[in-house]
Design an enzyme around this catalytic site. Sequence first.
Site, mmCIF file in Angstrom:
data_model
loop_
_atom_site.group_PDB
_atom_site.id
_atom_site.type_symbol
_atom_site.label_atom_id
_atom_site.label_comp_id
_atom_site.label_asym_id
_atom_site.label_seq_id
_atom_site.Cartn_x
_atom_site.Cartn_y
_atom_site.Cartn_z
ATOM 1 N N ASP A 1 40.332 49.603 47.010
ATOM 2 C CA ASP A 1 41.764 49.104 46.539
ATOM 3 C C ASP A 1 42.196 49.177 45.458
ATOM 4 O OD1 ASP A 1 39.703 46.851 46.717
ATOM 5 O OD2 ASP A 1 41.561 45.724 46.646
ATOM 6 N N GLU A 2 43.776 48.898 44.600
ATOM 7 C CA GLU A 2 43.955 48.461 43.916
ATOM 8 C C GLU A 2 43.093 49.732 42.630
ATOM 9 O OE1 GLU A 2 43.668 44.668 43.315
ATOM 10 O OE2 GLU A 2 45.927 44.308 44.362
ATOM 11 N N VAL A 3 43.409 50.508 42.597
ATOM 12 C CA VAL A 3 43.121 51.437 41.107
ATOM 13 C C VAL A 3 43.531 51.288 40.537
ATOM 14 C CG1 VAL A 3 41.736 53.401 41.250
ATOM 15 C CG2 VAL A 3 41.517 52.941 43.361
ATOM 16 N N PHE A 4 44.028 49.888 39.615
ATOM 17 C CA PHE A 4 44.910 50.279 38.842
ATOM 18 C C PHE A 4 44.666 51.137 37.519
ATOM 19 C CE2 PHE A 4 44.071 45.555 39.671
ATOM 20 C CZ PHE A 4 45.807 45.626 40.415
ATOM 21 N N HIS B 1 38.581 48.157 40.839
ATOM 22 C CA HIS B 1 37.624 46.222 41.303
ATOM 23 C C HIS B 1 36.003 45.997 40.328
ATOM 24 C CE1 HIS B 1 41.384 43.524 42.476
ATOM 25 N NE2 HIS B 1 41.133 44.704 42.889
#
Length: 448
Positions: free
Chosen positions: A140-143, A84
């Site tokens: 969070d959400e470490v794509f 993010h």
Amino acid sequence: MRLVHLDLKGAAPRVSYLEQVFPLLSQLGANGVLMEYEDMFPFKGELEILRSPYAYSEEDIERIQQLAEQHKLEVVPLVQTFGHVEFILKHEKYQHLREVERFPNSFNPHVPDTLALLKSILSQVIEKHRRSTWIHIGADEVFHLGEGMDSKNWMSHNKGDVGTMYLKHIKEVLGFLTAQYWGLRVLMWDDMLRKISVGALRVALAARACPAAVPFLSKYVESGFEAVWFASAFKGTTGPAQAWTPLSYHLKNHLSWLKVMQAVPRLAPLRLQGVVLTGWQRYDHYSVLCELLPVSIPSLAICLQTLVNGGFTEEAKRKVLDVLGLESVQLEQSTCEGRGAFPGVEIYHMVEQVNGHLKESILKALEEESAIKGWFSPYHRKRQFGNPRNMESFGSKVLKLHDDWESFVRDLHAQLDRIYFPDTVEEWMEENVNPHLDQLRDLVRDYR
């Protein structure tokens, strides 16, 4: 602790609005705010490029903390340190720090510049929050982690996996914070931790960070965590373009969290340290705005009071109605009866009108009027060919509808201007009002 999350990566309110909101939060049972500044922070020097044109000033940041102190609210700044980070990696200057070159979502943890940049971002934010005893590092959400060449090479050389690599970076961030800011406590989201083994967690994190977690509790006990936080939501989770907050959905979310909370004492020595009531304003830096803060205040009030009272009891309901100046709340319909007396209530009512009537009233006028269909079709309008006799039969009705909505929209614009910066007002209008009103505007222009 009950922290209300203010997500400032979209529709960041003017400080004058926070002056009205902070006392309300305190009255409803919050004792802290989680400030996700993103590009609203007044970064300086090398980092100035990260600032939004409407970023808060240093005086604003100081004022926010004074207001919080005045209303007994702990300020916890949130700085994303892994995923993010689109607001950073969208800039050409920092493009070389992307995990995957094409996507601006996540940092490449193997480039030394990544940690150096994070250190200066964290330092600037912490320096301006000297009263804060907590910081939230997101995470969070470490794509796409593990998809870049550097990561693939690291994993093959170190016989590691994405989880180990994730923890290695987080440990470096935590190491910096512990060394530089003695006694500062760290929060992080836990979605990436859920996939990581107990052994790895025990070695890397347990003594250093508190996860804002979901029912993975027994795993966190085994991993040696001493405290845990929960993250619920009062808005911003039911669709990226949601404009109206569904009340019963968010109430149910909090009721299910209360059940989980009741289970925590059986998991000693783990203790529940706090709850973050998240209120996302965008799903990420590139998505549209979801519900505006004034629209979701009834939901926030219901959720806070549910946590305070251990359920949405009669007492909780009465307090919500009293504090917000409402007569009743219809949970299933997501509506409130009564004029209301909370900050931004005018916007609440006006967005309700836009949400419930704008599109329908225009469609009804354009679709159901047979004279428009028969004597003023797109073909006629394109060729400017029509009989005044037939046009006058629908003209006055359409002109009145147009005038009514235009005057409504001017009022709405003025109300939004009081709370928001021009970029937010423009975006909200473009997304929620203009797609419908422009059809009517075009018809009136052609008619004239």
